[in-house]
Scaffold this active site. Structure first.
Site, PDB file in Angstrom:
ATOM      1  CD  GLU A 170     -36.102 -16.999 -36.989  1.00 38.10           C
ATOM      2  OE1 GLU A 170     -37.059 -17.741 -36.680  1.00 38.10           O
ATOM      3  OE2 GLU A 170     -36.075 -16.356 -38.045  1.00 38.10           O
ATOM      4  CD  GLU A 313     -36.694 -21.713 -43.235  1.00 38.22           C
ATOM      5  OE1 GLU A 313     -35.870 -21.921 -44.160  1.00 38.22           O
ATOM      6  OE2 GLU A 313     -37.814 -22.226 -43.217  1.00 38.22           O
TER       7      GLU A 313
END
Length: 349
Positions: A170, A313
């Site tokens: 994310e 991430e």
């Protein structure tokens, strides 16, 4: 189960395939269970796919990117525009997760599910960021379900293209605040124990973050009827999208790898909406955020990696990929006790 007015069927993992995979591991010429979680991951995967012939030749990382209205409360160090800048870096192999994907043979799929500006990412934008949960619920229930549907459909797409495993990531300034809120609510834990400094906060700003999370839970939780209501009020589009990815893994029988704090919170949310999807989820690493170990324990998962990572991430999830590839090589190529004509190890009581 029904999400966004669509019915989905989830079936149990294949216990026979799990047993056959473990039998193959036990036949390999080494002490029993001596490869620990390397064995466990393949056994779990065999159950998920219903086949002892485990492959991870096509790997993916889905990165859900979105902004959060709660940043207006001063709960982050970075400005909101960082979300779009970093998210677009995924497209040019300049972001950490993109570099890790390149090195591990995975393909990265960054998705704009709610960034506050238009971007060059694959566009599934529900809105230009969520509302400020300090003032009102972050999303409507319909928005939360639409975001989950984005995750489910992305898994369906990748399943159709023969991807064998999906990592979750994310990008979204403010999403440790939303994650702390959801984790605190679902685990019924004190907010102070579940809220960390994220990408970096002063002690005063951390106190403000804790206060915002606590008040949001107090204001909205009395009206919650289920986990989707909690997700809508306290979460973000990125978390909702990832919850859909975890549920999609169970629908389409693909293992989904959790990353750090935000990703594990999304997995926790998914299991509160659809408990059956827990069997399709793998843990990668233990985040430095204070709630991380509590969430893993609640999910009944043990992570393989302790790297003190807290970047997000999908970096921790992708870091697991080489370990899985090594496990497959041993599983497929190592001699069995019968091959080398020595007596097999047996379980001792």
């Amino acid at each position: 189960m029904k999400i966004n007015n669509k019915e989905y069927k989830i079936t149990s993992v294949d216990k026979k395939a799990e047993a056959l995979c473990q039998k193959r591991w036990d036949s390999i010429a080494k002490p029993l269970h001596s490869l620990g979680k390397m064995e466990d991951y393949l056994v779990q995967t065999a159950g998920i796919i219903g086949d002892v012939n485990v492959k991870f030749d096509k790997k993916a990382l889905i990165v859900m990117c979105a902004d959060n209205g709660v940043v207006a409360e001063g709960v982050t160090q970075s400005e909101q525009n960082v979300t779009a800048i970093v998210s677009e870096n995924f497209l040019s192999d300049k972001a950490t997760a993109a570099i890790l994907c390149r090195q591990t043979g995975a393909e990265i799929f960054p998705i704009d599910i709610g960034i506050a500006v238009d971007t060059k990412l694959e566009n599934h934008k529900i809105a230009y960021g969520t509302r400020n949960m300090a003032k009102e619920p972050a999303m409507t229930r319909e928005e939360a379900e639409r975001a989950m549907e984005v995750g489910i459909q992305k898994v369906a797409e990748l399943a159709g293209k023969s991807y064998k495993i999906i990592a979750t990531g994310e990008m979204g300034i403010g999403n440790t605040t939303t994650s702390s809120a959801l984790a605190s609510y679902f685990l019924n834990e004190d907010v102070e124990k579940m809220t960390g400094r994220g990408a970096g906060l002063t002690s005063k700003a951390l106190e403000k973050k804790i206060a915002v999370v606590r008040k949001a839970i107090e204001d909205y939780s009395p009206s919650f009827t289920d986990a989707v209501d909690a997700l809508a009020a306290l979460g973000g589009f990125d978390i909702a999208g990832l919850a859909g990815v975890f549920i999609g893994g169970a629908i389409y029988h693909i293992p989904i790898v959790m990353d750090g704090f935000i990703s594990t919170t999304a997995a926790l949310t998914a299991t509160r909406i659809c408990p059956e999807c827990a069997d399709y989820i793998m843990a990668s690493h233990v985040s430095k955020e204070p709630a991380a170990e509590k969430i893993l324990a609640a999910l009944g998962k043990e992570a393989a990696l302790y790297c003190d990572m807290c970047l997000g991430e999908g970096t921790g999830a992708v870091t697991l990929f080489p370990i899985l590839d090594l496990a497959v090589e041993i599983y497929e190529q190592m001699s069995t006790f019968e091959d080398i004509d020595i007596e097999a190890y047996v379980e001792l009581k």
